[in-house]
Design an enzyme around this catalytic site. Structure first.
Site: not given
Ligand code: CIR
Length: 257
Positions: A65, A70-71, A90, A135, A165, A252
């Site tokens: 991923d 962005e995450d 991640r 998350r 999200h 993202c």
């Protein structure tokens, strides 16, 4: 950003392991990784066409991923908060992101437990809205809140449902207007903003990448795109099918700073 500063975007090339991505609210379908890489090239091109200074990190072989940068980082003024992503697979993604910003920005490493995905963090002007998703935990949101309030921003946590999200459910088109899916986030959470709703046949259409003079937008939401255009926004379409199969969207794939 001052008038002289150029908008930059950090991106990372698509991992050859993309097909092993995390999935929460969409069913697994075969992903054409070569096509995903091609679509990502076109996304980078669309950013450059818009005058954005794009920095590309090399693909990570074993982090499926990792294209969804962005995450991993939230820009807070001149600082960058490195997150602790909610999916443990991640978490190794953040090392190279922190290294990238080190020296150029004040890097705020994650402290303590809790988790936060940047996809849950929507900044509009001096306000941050943070989704209480699977998350992003209460402790993670509290950590972001401390860091943002220390820099003069306000933070509001937002209830959401049925999507990955907060930015799956709502994004900003400008400082006064949001695009939202009212099935996934309450309209009342954005009272005071002009609100445009996604077309009911396009539930995943609320995620737009807002640039100063245009919106980067997936090419498979024509009805919602028409709403954006009739509201006066310039919409640049990109093909994103393979990244959408990985539950990704346009915001993202970059960290704007
Ligand atoms: C994940 O589940 O973490 C990835 N497959 C998708 C992340 C998309 N990120 C985002 O929209 N901010």
């Amino acid at each position: 950003m001052t008038a002289s500063a150029r908008l930059s975007a950090l991106t990372r090339d698509v991992s050859p392991a993309l097909a092993r991505c995390e999935l929460s609210f969409v069913d697994r379908e075969p992903i054409d990784v070569a096509l995903a890489q091609h679509q990502h090239e076109a996304y980078v091109h669309a950013l450059r066409e818009a005058g954005v200074d794009v920095h590309r990190l090399p693909a990570e072989q074993d982090l499926p991923d990792s294209v969804f940068v962005e995450d991993t980082a939230v820009v807070i003024g001149d600082a960058v908060l490195i997150t602790r992503p909610g999916a443990s697979s991640r978490r190794p993604e953040t090392t190279t992101i922190a290294a990238y910003f080190d020296g150029a920005r004040t890097v705020l490493p994650w402290e303590g437990e809790g988790s936060l995905d940047g996809g849950d963090v929507l900044r509009i002007g001096s306000r941050y809205f943070v989704g209480r998703s699977a998350r992003s935990s209460a402790a993670g949101i509290a950590h972001l809140t401390r860091q943002a309030e220390a820099r003069g921003f306000t933070v509001t946590s937002v209830l959401m449902r049925d999507c990955l999200h907060l930015k799956s459910a709502v994004t900003a088109l400008d400082d006064h207007t949001v695009l939202l899916n009212p099935s996934w986030v309450e309209r009342s959470s954005f009272d005071g903003f002009r609100q445009i709703e996604v077309d009911p046949s396009e539930p995943h259409a609320a995620n737009v990448l807002r640039l100063p003079d245009r919106l980067i937008y997936p090419d498979n939401f024509p009805r919602t795109a028409a709403r954006l255009e009739s509201a006066g926004f310039r919409v640049v379409r990109v093909a994103l099918s393979e990244l959408q199969k990985a539950e990704g969207a346009v915001t993202c794939c970059s960290v704007l700073y």
